[in-house]
Design an enzyme around this catalytic site. Structure first.
Site, mmCIF file in Angstrom:
data_model
loop_
_atom_site.group_PDB
_atom_site.id
_atom_site.type_symbol
_atom_site.label_atom_id
_atom_site.label_comp_id
_atom_site.label_asym_id
_atom_site.label_seq_id
_atom_site.Cartn_x
_atom_site.Cartn_y
_atom_site.Cartn_z
ATOM 1 N N PRO A 96 -13.134 124.385 10.624
ATOM 2 C CA PRO A 96 -13.365 123.005 10.191
ATOM 3 C C PRO A 96 -14.066 122.160 11.251
ATOM 4 O O PRO A 96 -13.601 122.070 12.384
ATOM 5 C CB PRO A 96 -11.942 122.488 9.945
ATOM 6 C CG PRO A 96 -11.080 123.290 10.887
ATOM 7 C CD PRO A 96 -11.733 124.635 11.003
ATOM 8 N N ASP B 167 -11.884 118.983 9.818
ATOM 9 C CA ASP B 167 -10.897 118.668 10.852
ATOM 10 C C ASP B 167 -10.789 117.148 10.897
ATOM 11 O O ASP B 167 -11.735 116.470 11.300
ATOM 12 C CB ASP B 167 -11.376 119.218 12.204
ATOM 13 C CG ASP B 167 -10.214 119.570 13.104
ATOM 14 O OD1 ASP B 167 -9.121 119.028 12.881
ATOM 15 O OD2 ASP B 167 -10.399 120.376 14.030
ATOM 16 N N TRP C 37 -5.900 121.506 17.657
ATOM 17 C CA TRP C 37 -6.196 122.938 17.738
ATOM 18 C C TRP C 37 -5.093 123.758 17.056
ATOM 19 O O TRP C 37 -5.338 124.852 16.544
ATOM 20 C CB TRP C 37 -6.356 123.383 19.195
ATOM 21 C CG TRP C 37 -7.619 122.882 19.820
ATOM 22 C CD1 TRP C 37 -7.762 121.872 20.717
ATOM 23 C CD2 TRP C 37 -8.941 123.385 19.575
ATOM 24 N NE1 TRP C 37 -9.076 121.709 21.038
ATOM 25 C CE2 TRP C 37 -9.822 122.624 20.361
ATOM 26 C CE3 TRP C 37 -9.462 124.394 18.760
ATOM 27 C CZ2 TRP C 37 -11.198 122.838 20.364
ATOM 28 C CZ3 TRP C 37 -10.825 124.617 18.758
ATOM 29 C CH2 TRP C 37 -11.681 123.845 19.551
ATOM 30 N N GLN D 113 -16.054 128.673 21.119
ATOM 31 C CA GLN D 113 -14.768 128.798 20.432
ATOM 32 C C GLN D 113 -13.932 129.978 20.937
ATOM 33 O O GLN D 113 -12.848 130.216 20.414
ATOM 34 C CB GLN D 113 -14.978 128.929 18.926
ATOM 35 C CG GLN D 113 -15.589 127.698 18.287
ATOM 36 C CD GLN D 113 -14.732 126.455 18.477
ATOM 37 O OE1 GLN D 113 -13.510 126.525 18.484
ATOM 38 N NE2 GLN D 113 -15.375 125.312 18.666
ATOM 39 N N TRP E 93 -11.032 127.869 18.765
ATOM 40 C CA TRP E 93 -10.555 128.306 17.447
ATOM 41 C C TRP E 93 -10.242 129.800 17.400
ATOM 42 O O TRP E 93 -9.222 130.211 16.850
ATOM 43 C CB TRP E 93 -11.607 127.946 16.395
ATOM 44 C CG TRP E 93 -11.135 128.123 14.987
ATOM 45 C CD1 TRP E 93 -9.980 127.653 14.437
ATOM 46 C CD2 TRP E 93 -11.820 128.832 13.953
ATOM 47 N NE1 TRP E 93 -9.908 128.023 13.103
ATOM 48 C CE2 TRP E 93 -11.022 128.739 12.782
ATOM 49 C CE3 TRP E 93 -13.033 129.516 13.885
ATOM 50 C CZ2 TRP E 93 -11.405 129.318 11.576
ATOM 51 C CZ3 TRP E 93 -13.414 130.085 12.678
ATOM 52 C CH2 TRP E 93 -12.606 129.987 11.542
ATOM 53 N N LYS F 284 -28.686 120.172 27.648
ATOM 54 C CA LYS F 284 -27.853 119.981 26.473
ATOM 55 C C LYS F 284 -28.508 118.963 25.553
ATOM 56 O O LYS F 284 -29.075 117.967 26.006
ATOM 57 C CB LYS F 284 -26.463 119.486 26.915
ATOM 58 C CG LYS F 284 -25.447 119.416 25.795
ATOM 59 C CD LYS F 284 -24.078 119.010 26.354
ATOM 60 C CE LYS F 284 -23.043 118.919 25.224
ATOM 61 N NZ LYS F 284 -21.721 118.516 25.732
ATOM 62 N N LYS G 101 -28.243 112.828 21.931
ATOM 63 C CA LYS G 101 -28.777 111.743 21.105
ATOM 64 C C LYS G 101 -29.336 110.636 21.989
ATOM 65 O O LYS G 101 -30.345 110.016 21.665
ATOM 66 C CB LYS G 101 -27.672 111.185 20.210
ATOM 67 C CG LYS G 101 -27.234 112.115 19.087
ATOM 68 C CD LYS G 101 -26.162 111.465 18.237
ATOM 69 C CE LYS G 101 -25.654 112.416 17.169
ATOM 70 N NZ LYS G 101 -24.548 111.814 16.388
#
Length: 1305
Positions: free
Chosen positions: A68, A107, A550, A586, A590, A623, A626
């Protein structure tokens, strides 16, 4: 059909596209993004995704979990990459015959939401939340939690991903939260939950601890103060321990020092100040840059300093000296000589090692109040009076100033190092002791590793290294957060914390609390609920913490289906999941939480297969940000180039191998230029010529796959074989989830189709060879495009749908009767047609392509355009079979290189050519290490005869080292001085190509004629004409050029297929376009005017039916027979395939070891198909050579011992075979003895199979290993004597009839 329709660029998808019943003309120009929008509309019209699920209902389930995302921000390229991988794999599974539910998940809880609210409302800490109230706070969170959900659905859908948004799951659904409670109670009942304190990464901006895996997600290089501070010894105040730290703010909480007990320490005098310090000898350079700056007074081991007391640096916690014996020197191995002074200052509540060592020495205990004078916002509390209320990082300067004023600051500087930052707030983390609820994990490390070993990861190194290493260091998991918007931890406790009730469901809470209207489980609704004490302690109240998000995402396999309250059996049957995919970040998120909870709950892994992608960075390697605007908006890229182009670019990138991708918009643009447009043009060319064949010859293309393969044309057979080989390869690799191997092959295939097959067969496809040959070529091209539209549909769903929608109307309706053919995504991935695969043809065409490509390089080097013909091309190779293949394909080589003659030869000396060698630097460099340099020079000095011998034998000795294939690369060198000066040359490792580059007037004239053709074709294209438009071209030019046009008029007409006449243009003509151009120095005026305003199914190629190749059976040696029972098998009316070599005879063992692993009839048939490489053919096994008596399924296989069986294709007339009366094994064999589970066992090893296809020693060893189920070595004699190796056994057939001895190693 009028030609004007063919020129209409607007023809394509339209409102009534679903009702189309015939193939449509294809426009010349295409906007892929616009076509995708039309296809998206079409999918909505037929409700394509839901329809596909209905069609697959009842098929085997393929379970997929979608991790999610948060909906508080828009999807970025990382989401798009992972989403595309998920879509490709699940689409592939659906089209492979599975039922694949795909539910989107959200999530909804945790820091991302709360941090946005805190910023918006100016909330600085828990007091601000308390003022506004949890209900109001959570109401604000609920407002924004799905802020961008509609944008997500729009973007995800536009990218072509099929996933269920209507039946989604959200972590804030009461059903989801209730399952979280069930998970927690299961762990609680197992004794895996406890309350404790632990030094954890802590975000002062978010006022909450983070998990260890969260803290590892965002490291940055920072500059911090670096100070050396003095700690005078109580016993000798004029002697001070000196410690180095980059966190001066922890010094007020200092309770101990630590040294390494086994390293050398020194008492040293500072010659400049006269002060005496104690530090590690190996770290003297930390304070003294020159050895002359100090004098060593004494040297001793760190152990000597243990338990010595020192004067505290601050008095805030001096009471700890009496209470626990604080302010002592402790010993531990974690102190190293890599940095600092070798003396570590310890604040046990601000460092994990500090805490561990402090607990061991009793400086702190589990039950005592924490010495942690920093509040959740990172400010000093009232205990630290001098710096109260100051943010810790801001206090560093004041602390250093204080130390300096008290003469405790020995040295001050700065250091640049990597430091963890909060992944949400982008502020530095601190390490701080926090009370928390923990799940025990450390005890389960071995079980976690064992469960991880049962999973399959792509790429594998992430599983074994990054993830495996993390599991080996698994620590107890802090699952609670002192926050508000989350699933509350369902523990109700008494005031003294001694009575605890864990609630596992809403129904249980209703019964315990007596409140029945519980519909939402957030804090504002259940914190007020109490449970009566059973021990007379009043009422129990819920603990204040909520679950870390988590924990929620790790519970999603169960919570998304409201397990175990609903769909229990359905879940149990489908768990673990078949597939999950997310980014490499992850591995500590996750993926980890999924595995921990699944292991602790069920003792097994939560998934079977995992694809892990790398990170997508901006084009400069930074990276994506924005704020910096260093990447293009994903939707803008889709609007420019289409979703398919973006999908293919991402899936064909290093990121699919868990590597970094520097995103470049030009890369997406190149997909259009290099892949989609050539592919689309091949499709357009097909449809144009299908229409032309129908219009001009009255022959219709009606495709039936079963009839495919009748064409005898070499290039038709090649592209069909190449396509089927690709389908087989893609199915194999997709089964292994290796998208990174599939994508390059698919891209290469488009090049092979468009730049080789279509271009080299343009004349055939246009009908130059007659309607029957044209139909063969068009059928072949249709088959390839139709097959690839299915195979590539999961990857690029739009363009494949676009082509399929038109192509499907050319299919024989009877062949798809009863099937829903409305969408390519309703069809199945085709099975490879093994009968169409011919590896020899593929190899031959590859050799031809090498000659053509090398010849083109020579042309380019000599500035000789392909339009100008040349006399001769010479192909030189040491392999006569390769030369034979080139000769067979001579017409294509002559046409593609525009030469008059091809000469093939092995006689390189006549042309001044010789072999030379270069080492493989990577292979030999690692093998030879320091000796590589001298061996490299010796390799480069090897002469032609030595290298020819190496080619023949496969090995060569250089400077005492035996080199084999792969250690060095052979190539041809062309010596123009010794050879014919009229040639220029280029070579690859297999072939040397010489091109006669001398000019010839007649050839120059032909080249000019080709220039004329080029100008005419350009003018036709400029007018928007297509080949089927009826036109006449009029021209006016110089006498010189006119003569050439006249001389080559037949050649020109054959190409343009339209009348070419000299000026003037007759009056009254409908002029379409006119223009004047230059051909060399000649002016050429051209005017184009409008003029005049059957299926051959054939039989199977005889080349596919070969005579049976019979070899004599292996001789009987010393009367020895195979230990195991066997049958001999003979192929009838077909030959070996799949690259299998040898004769049409084989031996199949009916058991192995002796009296074990017996075969059934089906097993026997499968073994026979595998041996001969005919697994894709439908075959029948017969007991007689006349092929009349089939082998019944009830046959007892062992009764067939020593007999001969006959195998023939199920279709076609098979004349049978000569009876074989041999009762011994036709293949050479050796018997083998070995120990199996403590007992002596015997078996048989086949030394060849089929007859004539000998094994290598490595293959023989592998056969032994399969028999024993372990790694083995083979010996000629018992007692491990005379090991069989490739060095001492050149030919394994020499082992025939022997008994070998296999030993496990």
């Amino acid at each position: 059909m009028k030609s004007t329709i063919l020129m209409n660029p607007k023809v394509g998808w339209n409102e009534s596209s679903i009702q189309r019943t015939m193939a449509q003309p294809v426009p010349e120009k295409i906007s892929f993004p616009d076509e995708e929008e039309k296809i998206l509309k079409f999918w909505n019209e037929i409700d394509a995704f839901k329809t596909s699920l209905k069609l697959s209902k009842g098929k085997p389930r393929y379970t997929f979990y979608d991790g999610p995302p948060f909906a508080t921000g828009l999807p970025h390229y990382g989401h798009i990459l992972a989403g595309t991988i998920k879509d490709v794999v699940t689409r592939w599974a659906h089209q492979s015959g599975y039922h694949v539910e795909r539910r989107f998940g959200w999530d909804c809880h945790g820091l991302p939401v709360e941090y946005e609210i805190d910023k918006t409302l100016g909330i600085k800490g828990p007091d601000d939340v308390a003022k506004m109230g949890i209900e109001a706070y959570n109401k604000e969170c609920r407002k924004i939690v799905m802020r961008y959900s509609s944008d997500w659905e729009h973007i995800v859908t536009r990218l072509g991903r099929w996933i269920d948004f209507e039946n989604d799951y959200k972590t804030m659904y009461p059903t989801f939260m209730e399952s979280i409670w069930w998970v927690f109670k299961e762990l609680y009942n197992k004794g895996l939950v406890y309350k404790g304190f632990k030094v954890m990464p802590f975000s002062t901006a978010c006022n909450t601890p983070l998990s260890n895996f969260e803290s590892g997600q965002n490291y940055k290089d920072v500059v911090d103060p670096a100070v050396i501070v003095s700690f005078p010894l109580e016993e000798s105040p004029d002697v001070a321990m000196i410690a180095w730290t980059t966190t001066p703010w922890t010094l007020p909480s200092n309770l101990s020092l630590c040294v390494n007990p086994n390293m050398d320490y020194v008492k040293v005098k500072d010659n400049a100040t006269g002060k005496v310090y104690i530090m590690m000898e190996a770290r003297l350079e930390a304070l003294f840059k020159d050895p002359k700056e100090c004098t060593v007074l004494e040297k001793f081991k760190g152990k000597t300093l243990e338990n010595k007391r020192y004067i505290p640096i601050f008095d805030y916690f001096k009471f700890m000296k009496e209470k626990t014996g604080a302010f002592r020197i402790l010993c531990d191995d974690y102190v190293t000589s890599e940095s600092g002074t070798g003396v570590v200052h310890q604040a046990p509540y601000f460092g994990e090692d500090d805490q561990r060592v402090g607990m061991r020495y009793g400086i702190i205990t589990k039950d005592m109040d924490m010495i942690c004078p920093v509040d959740p916002s990172g400010k000093f509390t009232s205990e630290v009076t001098d710096f109260q209320g100051q943010y810790i990082k801001d206090a560093d300067k004041n602390i250093m100033k204080n130390l300096k004023s008290r003469d405790r600051l020995v040295h001050q500087s700065t250091t640049k190092h990597s430091y963890p930052f909060c992944w949400r707030s982008e502020t530095p983390l601190i390490y701080k002791a926090v009370p928390s609820w923990f799940v025990r994990v450390e005890h389960a490390q071995e079980q976690l590793l064992a469960n991880n070993s049962q999973t399959y990861w792509v790429p594998d190194f992430v599983k074994e290294k990054r993830f495996g290493n993390w599991l080996r260091e698994a620590r107890d998991w802090a699952i609670s957060r002192n926050r508000y918007w989350g699933t509350p931890i369902p523990l109700w406790v008494s005031d003294d914390m001694e009575e605890v009730v864990c609630v596992g469901s809403i129904e249980e809470l209703k019964q315990l609390s007596g409140v029945n209207d519980i519909t939402d489980l957030h804090r504002e609704n259940i914190d007020k609920l109490t449970i009566p004490s059973r021990q007379g302690k009043g009422v129990l109240r819920r603990v204040s913490e909520v679950f870390d998000c988590w924990f929620e995402s790790g519970s999603m396999p169960y919570a998304q289906v409201h397990y175990p309250f609903e769909r229990k059996k359905e879940f149990d049957d489908a768990f673990p999941a078949d597939f999950i995919a997310e980014g490499i970040d992850q591995t500590r998120g996750w993926f980890y939480t999924l595995l921990v909870l699944s292991t602790l709950l069920f003792g097994k892994p939560p998934f079977k297969n995992l694809v892990c992608n790398g990170l997508v960075l901006a084009s400069d390697g930074q990276k994506m940000s924005k704020r910096k605007k260093n990447y293009p908006d994903p939707l803008e890229v889709v609007h420019k180039y289409g979703a398919d182009a973006l999908r293919l670019y991402l899936c064909n990138s290093p990121a699919v191998r868990a590597d970094f991708l520097k995103f470049k918009e030009d890369g997406v643009k190149d997909i259009l230029k290099d892949v989609f447009l050539p592919w689309y043009n091949a499709y357009r060319f097909l449809m144009q010529n299908v229409e032309r064949l129908k219009r001009e010859d009255g022959v219709s293309l009606e495709y039936h796959e079963e009839k495919l393969g009748s064409s005898k044309n070499y290039m038709d057979r090649w592209i069909l074989s190449f396509t089927q080989s690709l389908i087989r390869y893609v199915r194999q690799e997709m089964q292994a989830y290796r998208l990174y191997t599939v994508m390059p092959r698919l891209v290469k295939f488009v090049d092979q189709l468009t730049n080789w097959y279509v271009r080299m067969n343009r004349k055939r496809l246009k009908g130059d060879g007659g309607s029957a040959d044209c139909l063969d070529a068009l059928t072949t091209l249709f088959s390839v495009l139709f097959s690839m539209s299915k195979v590539m549909a999961p990857l690029i769903p739009y363009i494949t749908e676009l082509m399929y929608q038109n192509l499907r109307h050319l299919i024989d309706p009877e062949s798809v009767k009863g099937q829903d053919t409305r969408s390519v995504h309703f069809t199945m991935i085709p099975e490879p047609r093994e009968d169409l695969i011919d590896t020899h043809i593929e190899s031959a065409v590859s050799s031809m392509q090498s000659v053509i490509e090398l010849g083109r390089l020579v042309r380019d080097r000599n500035t000789l355009p392909l339009k100008y013909p040349l006399k001769e091309v010479v192909a030189i190779s040491g392999d006569s079979e390769t030369l034979k293949d080139m000769k067979a394909l001579e017409p294509y080589i002559l046409e593609e290189l525009n030469v008059k003659q091809l000469t093939t030869t092995t006689d390189k000396e006549t042309y001044g050519a010789r072999l030379r060698a270069e080492p493989d630097h990577k292979v030999l460099g690692s093998k030879l290490k320091k000796e590589f340099g001298s061996v490299m020079k010796a390799i480069q000095a090897l002469n032609d005869s030595q290298l020819m011998e190496f080619q023949e034998k496969g090995e060569i000795t250089v400077n005492g080292h035996t080199l084999v294939e792969g250690d060095l690369r052979l190539m041809y060198k062309f010596d123009g001085e010794k050879g014919k000066s009229k040639y220029d040359a280029h070579a690859d490792p297999q072939v040397l190509v010489l091109l006669d580059v001398t000019p010839d007037q007649s050839m120059l004239d032909e080249g000019i004629a080709r220039e004329v053709i080029n100008r005419i074709q350009k003018l036709r294209k400029k007018a928007g004409l297509v080949p089927s438009d009826d036109i006449t071209i009029y021209y006016d030019t110089t006498a010189e050029l006119g003569k050439i046009i006249n001389d080559f008029s037949e050649f020109i007409f054959t190409t343009i297929k339209q009348p070419l006449q000299v000026y003037p243009v007759p009056t009254g003509q409908n002029v379409i376009i006119e223009d004047t151009d230059k051909v060399k120095s000649n002016s050429l005026k051209m005017t184009i005017v409008k003029r005049g305003s059957a299926s051959s199914s054939g039989t199977k190629s005889s080349s596919n039916i070969t005579s049976v190749n019979i070899l004599p059976p292996a001789p009987t040696k010393n009367g020895v027979s195979p230990t195991c029972k066997f049958v001999n098998v003979q192929l009838c009316s077909m030959c070996c395939q799949e690259g299998v070599q040898g004769s049409s005879q084989a031996t199949v063992l009916l058991e192995n070891p002796q009296n074990s692993n017996g075969l059934s009839v089906d097993d026997l048939k499968a073994q026979i198909q595998q041996v001969f490489g005919v697994r894709g053919r439908k075959v029948e096994v017969y007991q007689d050579s006349s092929l009349q008596k089939s082998l019944p399924s009830s046959q007892k296989v062992t009764d067939l011992n020593t007999r001969t069986l006959y195998v023939a294709p199920c279709t076609g007339d098979c004349p049978g075979s000569t009876p074989n009366t041999v009762t011994t094994s036709v293949c050479h064999y050796a018997n083998v003895e070995f120990d199996s589970k403590g007992k002596k066992s015997k078996g048989t090893l086949l030394l060849e199979n089929p007859r004539g296809c000998s094994l290598t020693v490595a293959q023989l060893t592998a056969q032994s290993q399969a028999l024993l189920g372990s790694v083995v070595k083979l010996y000629r004699k018992p007692g491990k004597k005379e090991e069989i190796t490739s060095k001492n056994t050149g030919d394994v057939l020499t082992l025939h009839g022997d008994t070998l001895y296999a030993v496990s190693v």
